[in-house]
Design a protein around this motif. Structure first.
Motif, short mmCIF file in Angstrom:
data_model
loop_
_atom_site.label_atom_id
_atom_site.label_comp_id
_atom_site.label_asym_id
_atom_site.label_seq_id
_atom_site.Cartn_x
_atom_site.Cartn_y
_atom_site.Cartn_z
N TRP A 133 22.33 -4.00 0.82
CA TRP A 133 21.46 -4.55 -0.31
C TRP A 133 21.53 -3.52 -1.40
CZ3 TRP A 133 17.29 -7.80 2.26
CH2 TRP A 133 17.89 -8.86 2.83
N GLY A 134 21.61 -2.14 -0.88
CA GLY A 134 21.67 -0.97 -2.17
C GLY A 134 20.20 -0.61 -2.20
N ILE A 135 19.53 -0.10 -1.25
CA ILE A 135 18.22 0.26 -1.41
C ILE A 135 17.68 1.30 -2.15
CG2 ILE A 135 15.93 0.58 0.09
CD1 ILE A 135 17.44 -0.62 2.36
N ASP A 136 16.82 1.12 -3.29
CA ASP A 136 16.75 2.22 -4.11
C ASP A 136 15.14 2.31 -4.46
OD1 ASP A 136 17.12 4.26 -6.01
OD2 ASP A 136 18.29 3.10 -7.45
N PHE A 137 14.69 3.43 -4.58
CA PHE A 137 13.23 3.72 -5.14
C PHE A 137 13.25 3.70 -6.57
CE2 PHE A 137 14.91 8.25 -4.43
CZ PHE A 137 14.72 8.87 -5.64
N GLY B 282 0.93 -1.26 0.01
CA GLY B 282 0.00 0.23 -0.05
C GLY B 282 0.88 1.25 0.12
N PRO B 283 0.23 2.51 -0.36
CA PRO B 283 1.07 3.64 -0.37
C PRO B 283 1.75 4.14 0.86
CG PRO B 283 -1.39 4.03 -0.20
CD PRO B 283 -1.22 2.72 -0.36
N CYS B 284 1.23 3.55 2.01
CA CYS B 284 2.00 4.18 3.36
C CYS B 284 2.55 2.94 4.04
CB CYS B 284 1.03 4.94 4.18
SG CYS B 284 0.02 6.30 3.43
N ASP B 285 2.45 1.77 3.47
CA ASP B 285 3.06 0.66 4.21
C ASP B 285 4.64 0.95 4.17
OD1 ASP B 285 0.66 -0.49 4.14
OD2 ASP B 285 1.14 -1.96 2.58
N GLU B 286 5.41 0.42 5.40
CA GLU B 286 6.74 0.26 5.41
C GLU B 286 7.16 -0.41 4.64
OE1 GLU B 286 7.92 -0.97 9.44
OE2 GLU B 286 7.72 1.25 10.28
N ALA B 287 8.54 0.02 4.04
CA ALA B 287 9.26 -0.68 2.84
C ALA B 287 10.34 -1.29 3.86
CB ALA B 287 9.84 0.06 2.01
N VAL B 288 10.29 -2.75 4.13
CA VAL B 288 11.01 -3.41 4.97
C VAL B 288 12.15 -4.12 4.08
CG1 VAL B 288 11.12 -5.21 6.96
CG2 VAL B 288 9.16 -3.66 6.65
N GLU C 225 3.86 7.51 0.24
CA GLU C 225 4.59 8.06 1.15
C GLU C 225 5.03 6.66 2.08
OE1 GLU C 225 3.78 12.01 2.93
OE2 GLU C 225 1.76 11.33 2.44
N GLN C 226 6.40 6.40 2.01
CA GLN C 226 6.99 5.10 2.64
C GLN C 226 8.19 5.41 3.18
OE1 GLN C 226 6.66 2.43 -1.32
NE2 GLN C 226 6.47 1.14 0.53
N THR C 227 8.30 4.75 4.51
CA THR C 227 9.60 4.76 5.24
C THR C 227 10.43 3.29 4.96
OG1 THR C 227 8.61 6.02 6.81
CG2 THR C 227 10.51 4.93 7.59
N VAL C 228 11.65 3.37 4.77
CA VAL C 228 12.44 2.31 4.75
C VAL C 228 13.01 1.68 6.25
CG1 VAL C 228 14.79 1.51 4.14
CG2 VAL C 228 13.60 3.13 2.68
N SER C 229 12.58 0.66 6.36
CA SER C 229 12.68 0.12 7.65
C SER C 229 13.53 -1.17 7.72
CB SER C 229 11.36 -0.31 8.41
OG SER C 229 10.46 0.84 8.29
N SER C 230 14.19 -1.70 8.83
CA SER C 230 14.67 -2.77 9.12
C SER C 230 13.95 -4.31 9.56
CB SER C 230 15.69 -2.83 10.16
OG SER C 230 16.45 -3.87 10.43
N LEU C 231 14.24 -5.25 8.89
CA LEU C 231 13.61 -6.51 8.99
C LEU C 231 13.77 -7.02 10.33
CD1 LEU C 231 11.92 -9.04 8.08
CD2 LEU C 231 13.94 -9.92 7.54
N ARG C 232 12.65 -6.91 11.28
CA ARG C 232 12.88 -7.41 12.61
C ARG C 232 12.51 -8.88 12.94
NH1 ARG C 232 9.72 -2.78 11.77
NH2 ARG C 232 10.35 -0.92 12.71
N THR C 233 13.54 -9.68 13.23
CA THR C 233 13.65 -10.96 13.47
C THR C 233 13.39 -11.50 14.92
OG1 THR C 233 15.91 -10.95 13.30
CG2 THR C 233 14.81 -11.39 11.21
#
Length: 336
Positions: free
Chosen positions: A135-139, A123-129, A328-336
């Motif tokens: 890994w080189g995160i790019d929009f 979705g448009p406001c979901d976190e990008a995890v 509108e997204q925020t880049v987030s860390s995978l929480r394990t």
């Protein structure tokens, strides 16, 4: 008309009709409960949705409520397929030039396209995890269409008749995973995580004359951490229009209702300024910015995204109003 899918705890959400100014919405339950249901029987259902849309815009919908993009899933939360093209040859030229590699001749006559994952769209406001910043995160800011049924072997003109809805996409890429995958000569998997889409999908008539010949002549705006980095024209320099992209996909197979086809990163050419090239419209992905830096200065200076970074992608109509709402997204860390 403008359509969205609201979260309801299920995989496919609830279809809602959204007002033209994105201020109010109304559940479409009495007409169609899900977006895919509407796409499967578009000829019968879309006129009823249009009637509800007109009632909503006229302020006469009895059960209207304030529209909230944060409650939105992707307009089509899971799709029968997601096929992403690379319709802006300027993007390809820049990336190739930065690594001293020529663009193959057939890239100018036949579009590039890959088959992405469509079972889990954001979705448009979901976190990008993501699991690792390394890994080189790019929009990637893109335009996308949702199709009806399109037959195998169709012409580009026939393919355009199959376009049902337009929307924006953020086609996330993990740049540092791409080289190893490409070296295997078998396409992307790990380097292309879940794609995000705009709050609403719109019919082509909502674009106020900007939808011409299978191209969307609007500016796609990208803001990284609140700073505008791209104001790229999505129509002017699109090498392959959406009819050509869909026809390419349909060369050997039928495409069914509920398929999503992307444009690839929206990209514009440089202009000459004081004897030096200047990319005045900015960029729609960081990889392109790094390619420009390499071309100009011999090496990239801009790093990829970090955990906590934000990205906003939006397109406004000629009246200055947001057409699709904003991703509108925020880049987030995978929480394990």
């Amino acid at each position: 008309m403008k359509l969205a899918t609201y979260k309801d705890g299920s995989r496919d959400g609830q279809l809602v009709v959204v007002s033209r100014d994105l201020s109010t919405a109304h559940y479409a339950t009495g007409v169609a409960a899900r977006m895919q249901q509407a796409l499967d029987d578009w000829g019968f259902i879309s006129p009823q949705l249009q009637d509800l849309y007109e009632t909503l815009n006229g302020g006469k919908a009895r059960h209207a409520f304030p529209f909230d993009p944060k409650q939105c899933m992707a307009p089509l939360p899971r799709a029968y397929q997601w096929a992403d093209g690379s319709a802006y040859i300027n993007h390809v030229e820049l990336v190739r030039l930065a690594r001293n590699s020529e663009v193959p001749a057939n890239y100018y006559t036949e579009p590039l396209m890959y088959q992405g994952g469509s079972d889990d769209l954001l979705g448009p406001c979901d976190e990008a995890v993501f699991g690792d910043e390394a890994w080189g995160i790019d929009f990637e800011a893109e335009v996308a269409v949702v199709t009806g049924d399109v037959p195998m072997g169709c012409t580009p003109e026939q393919a355009l008749d199959g376009v049902r809805l337009l929307m924006l996409a953020n086609d996330w890429s993990l740049r540092n995973l791409i080289p190893d995958e490409l070296a295997k000569n078998f396409g992307f998997v790990q380097s292309k995580p879940a794609t995000a889409f705009s709050p609403v999908a719109v019919t082509t008539d909502e674009c106020a004359g900007a939808w011409v010949g299978g191209k969307l002549g609007l500016t796609v705006q990208s803001q990284w951490n609140g700073r505008t980095v791209g104001m790229c024209d999505a129509g002017q320099e699109m090498t392959f229009h959406f009819g050509q992209l869909i026809a390419h996909l349909c060369k050997t197979r039928n495409v069914r209702a509920g398929s999503i086809v992307g444009s690839g990163t929206v990209s514009n050419r440089a202009v000459e300024k004081d004897g030096r090239k200047d990319w005045v419209r900015g960029y729609s992905c960081i990889a392109e910015k790094r390619a420009i830096e390499t071309i100009l200065d011999g090496k990239p200076a801009t790093g990829y995204m970090k955990f906590g970074d934000t990205i906003r992608i939006e397109a406004k109509g000629r009246d200055g109003q947001s057409v699709f709402g904003a991703i509108e997204q925020t880049v987030s860390s995978l929480r394990t």
